[in-house]
Design a protein around this motif. Structure first.
Motif, short mmCIF file in Angstrom:
data_model
loop_
_atom_site.label_atom_id
_atom_site.label_comp_id
_atom_site.label_asym_id
_atom_site.label_seq_id
_atom_site.Cartn_x
_atom_site.Cartn_y
_atom_site.Cartn_z
N LEU A 199 -5.77 21.21 12.73
CA LEU A 199 -7.08 20.64 13.53
C LEU A 199 -6.67 19.74 14.43
CD1 LEU A 199 -9.46 20.24 10.45
CD2 LEU A 199 -9.08 22.54 11.97
N GLY A 200 -7.09 19.97 15.83
CA GLY A 200 -6.88 18.86 16.59
C GLY A 200 -5.33 19.02 17.17
N ASP A 201 -4.91 17.88 17.82
CA ASP A 201 -3.49 17.80 18.24
C ASP A 201 -2.55 17.18 17.16
OD1 ASP A 201 -1.16 17.32 19.50
OD2 ASP A 201 -1.87 16.18 21.26
N VAL A 202 -1.79 17.99 16.66
CA VAL A 202 -0.70 17.64 15.34
C VAL A 202 0.63 17.48 15.99
CG1 VAL A 202 -2.73 18.47 13.76
CG2 VAL A 202 -0.51 19.87 14.29
N THR A 203 1.08 17.65 17.22
CA THR A 203 2.28 17.81 17.64
C THR A 203 2.58 16.66 18.76
OG1 THR A 203 1.43 19.13 19.47
CG2 THR A 203 2.45 20.19 17.24
N SER A 204 1.41 16.06 19.36
CA SER A 204 1.69 14.86 20.26
C SER A 204 2.22 13.65 19.20
CB SER A 204 0.49 14.81 21.11
OG SER A 204 0.59 15.61 21.76
N PRO A 205 2.77 12.54 19.95
CA PRO A 205 3.14 11.21 19.06
C PRO A 205 2.02 10.51 19.00
CG PRO A 205 3.93 11.20 21.56
CD PRO A 205 3.51 12.71 21.12
N VAL A 206 1.85 9.77 17.82
CA VAL A 206 1.05 8.83 17.41
C VAL A 206 1.62 7.63 16.87
CG1 VAL A 206 -0.83 10.61 17.06
CG2 VAL A 206 0.39 9.67 15.31
N PHE A 207 1.03 6.37 16.69
CA PHE A 207 1.54 5.47 15.98
C PHE A 207 0.99 5.57 14.48
CE2 PHE A 207 2.03 3.07 20.18
CZ PHE A 207 3.59 3.58 20.19
N PRO A 208 1.90 5.67 13.79
CA PRO A 208 1.67 5.80 12.13
C PRO A 208 0.98 4.62 11.45
CG PRO A 208 3.26 7.17 12.57
CD PRO A 208 3.12 6.28 13.56
N ARG A 209 1.36 3.48 12.15
CA ARG A 209 1.15 2.27 11.70
C ARG A 209 1.63 2.05 10.12
NH1 ARG A 209 -2.66 -0.64 14.81
NH2 ARG A 209 -1.82 -2.33 13.83
N SER A 210 0.90 1.54 9.34
CA SER A 210 1.62 1.04 8.07
C SER A 210 2.04 2.45 7.25
CB SER A 210 0.77 0.30 7.18
OG SER A 210 0.66 -1.11 7.64
N SER A 211 1.57 3.47 7.73
CA SER A 211 1.90 4.94 7.07
C SER A 211 3.42 5.17 7.28
CB SER A 211 1.36 6.16 7.59
OG SER A 211 -0.23 5.98 7.25
N ASN A 212 4.18 4.10 8.10
CA ASN A 212 5.52 4.17 8.36
C ASN A 212 6.22 3.30 7.15
OD1 ASN A 212 5.76 6.02 10.38
ND2 ASN A 212 6.40 4.60 11.79
N LYS A 213 5.63 2.46 6.37
CA LYS A 213 6.11 1.70 5.45
C LYS A 213 7.35 2.18 4.52
CE LYS A 213 3.11 -2.42 6.21
NZ LYS A 213 1.98 -3.15 5.67
N PRO A 214 7.02 3.23 3.93
CA PRO A 214 8.12 4.06 3.12
C PRO A 214 9.25 4.02 3.90
CG PRO A 214 5.75 5.06 2.87
CD PRO A 214 5.64 4.20 3.81
N MET A 215 9.42 4.44 5.08
CA MET A 215 10.65 4.57 5.96
C MET A 215 11.37 3.42 6.13
SD MET A 215 9.14 7.88 8.01
CE MET A 215 7.68 7.38 8.09
N GLN A 216 10.48 2.23 6.38
CA GLN A 216 10.89 0.92 6.50
C GLN A 216 11.70 0.29 5.25
OE1 GLN A 216 7.31 -0.66 8.05
NE2 GLN A 216 8.19 -0.68 10.03
N ALA A 217 10.88 0.66 4.16
CA ALA A 217 11.51 0.14 2.71
C ALA A 217 12.77 1.06 2.26
CB ALA A 217 10.58 0.44 1.50
N ALA A 218 12.77 2.21 2.89
CA ALA A 218 14.09 3.23 2.79
C ALA A 218 15.18 2.55 3.66
CB ALA A 218 13.82 4.58 3.02
N GLY A 219 14.79 2.03 4.72
CA GLY A 219 16.01 1.62 5.58
C GLY A 219 16.73 0.20 4.98
N VAL A 220 15.52 -0.63 4.47
CA VAL A 220 16.13 -1.98 3.44
C VAL A 220 17.01 -1.46 2.53
CG1 VAL A 220 15.20 -3.46 2.07
CG2 VAL A 220 13.95 -3.25 4.17
N LEU A 221 16.91 -0.41 1.75
CA LEU A 221 17.79 0.10 0.68
C LEU A 221 19.35 0.73 1.38
CD1 LEU A 221 15.61 2.20 -1.85
CD2 LEU A 221 16.43 -0.40 -1.83
N ARG A 222 19.13 1.35 2.47
CA ARG A 222 20.00 1.79 3.16
C ARG A 222 20.93 0.58 3.71
NH1 ARG A 222 19.39 7.28 7.05
NH2 ARG A 222 18.26 8.38 5.38
N ALA A 223 20.50 -0.54 3.71
CA ALA A 223 21.05 -1.48 4.23
C ALA A 223 21.96 -2.34 3.06
CB ALA A 223 20.25 -2.87 4.74
N GLY A 224 21.55 -1.84 1.97
CA GLY A 224 22.42 -2.39 0.69
C GLY A 224 21.58 -3.23 -0.36
#
Length: 332
Positions: A55-80
């Motif tokens: 519904l609506g525009d689901v292909t243009s970029p948006v800022f997910p804001r804190s919905s990106n936090k799981p990915m940020q946490a995974a980056g911390v784990l990738r750092a060791g």
């Protein structure tokens, strides 16, 4: 004698079509009268990753804001950095600032030889309304630990310390940790980041389409158990109260719907994945968080989620004189 040359008529100027407004996803109903509407865009993915509903525009970029936090946490784990359990959940959190949140952030700082002064998130009050009143009544003031992103910032600092990376510039988009996170976002979503901004907490904010965001959450729940992505998803699902708080719908949902991974973001963004790979993401156009739960509840219903869970999430009353006189309801 030759005929005079007649200039060709200029082609008509066709004005561009105006942008199409996204559809209405929710209405505010007071005493039987619709007094407001919230537009937005939403995508549902089937278990195999194909688009079930858009519904609506689901292909243009948006800022997910804190919905990106799981990915940020995974980056911390990738750092060791070795994080697990509540600590890893808190690294992916927009916590409510309740005592158990603040106490664990303080403990994590001590464990890594850091202090609150090392955090570069802004001082703030607890996100939870009831806790904020108690906090202020105790004489406490805005602090970096009380800020809802303090767990994420603590984990970013600890990862940088672990790798010997600069601490003063840990929020710079060119910092090695932020580059790792950039890679996680693109790999999990299957699309390129096309815009970078500064989030409310000061961290780099990476754009995704709603389809890419839903796909990223699907990646996290379906990844093998030992991967950073799955470890983050498992920690969040095991300790949802550390991801959000006692009175927050992400906590309720992950408690009531075993295996679900759910995280809201500012400006009324929501992402969710179920353990079989079904996923969703949506954004309310005007950024009103009051529309999140009704839209999420309806989306869960369309995904075939248990009716009681969907109804509890979606029920948002409108009050008048301290009593219920209406509701905010989904209309798609």
């Amino acid at each position: 004698m030759s005929e005079p040359v007649v200039p060709a008529a200029a082609p008509p100027v066709i004005p561009p079509l105006p942008p199409v407004a996204p559809p209405v996803l929710a209405e505010v109903v007071r005493s039987g009268f619709v007094e407001g509407r919230h537009r937005g865009s939403l995508v549902l993915l089937a278990a195999d990753g194909t688009v079930d509903l858009a519904l609506g525009d689901v292909t243009s970029p948006v800022f997910p804001r804190s919905s990106n936090k799981p990915m940020q946490a995974a980056g911390v784990l990738r750092a060791g950095l070795e994080l697990s359990g509540e600590r890893l959940a808190l690294a992916a959190a927009s916590h409510s600032g309740e005592p158990f949140h603040r106490e664990l952030v303080a403990a994590m700082l001590r464990e890594h030889g850091l202090t609150e002064a090392d955090l570069q998130c802004p001082p703030d009050l607890p996100l939870d309304g009831e806790e904020r009143e108690t906090y202020l009544a105790s004489g406490a003031v805005r602090s970096r630990i009380a800020m809802n992103c303090s767990g994420k910032h603590t984990a970013m600092l600890a990862a940088s310390l672990h790798r010997g990376w600069p601490l003063k510039t840990y929020l710079d988009p060119s910092h090695p940790l932020q580059q790792l996170i950039h890679g996680v976002v693109e790999e999990a979503s299957g699309e390129r980041v096309t815009a970078t901004a500064t989030d409310g907490c000061g961290a780099p904010l990476l754009s995704l389409s709603l389809t890419g965001l839903a796909r990223a959450y699907r990646t996290f729940v379906l990844s093998p158990p030992t991967t950073p992505e799955r470890r983050v998803a498992d920690a969040m699902r095991a300790h949802p109260e550390y991801v959000a708080g006692t009175h927050r719908h992400d906590t309720w949902l992950m408690r009531d719907l075993p295996g679900a991974l759910s995280k809201m973001g500012a400006e009324a963004v929501q992402a969710l994945a179920l353990p079989d790979g079904r996923a969703l993401a949506f954004k309310i156009e005007d950024g009103a968080p009051r529309a999140l739960r009704p839209v999420l509840g309806r989306a869960l219903g369309l995904m075939g989620v248990d009716g009681a869970v969907a109804e509890r999430i979606g029920a948002v009353p409108v009050l008048g004189g301290g009593r219920e006189v209406g509701e905010i309801r989904a209309v798609f």
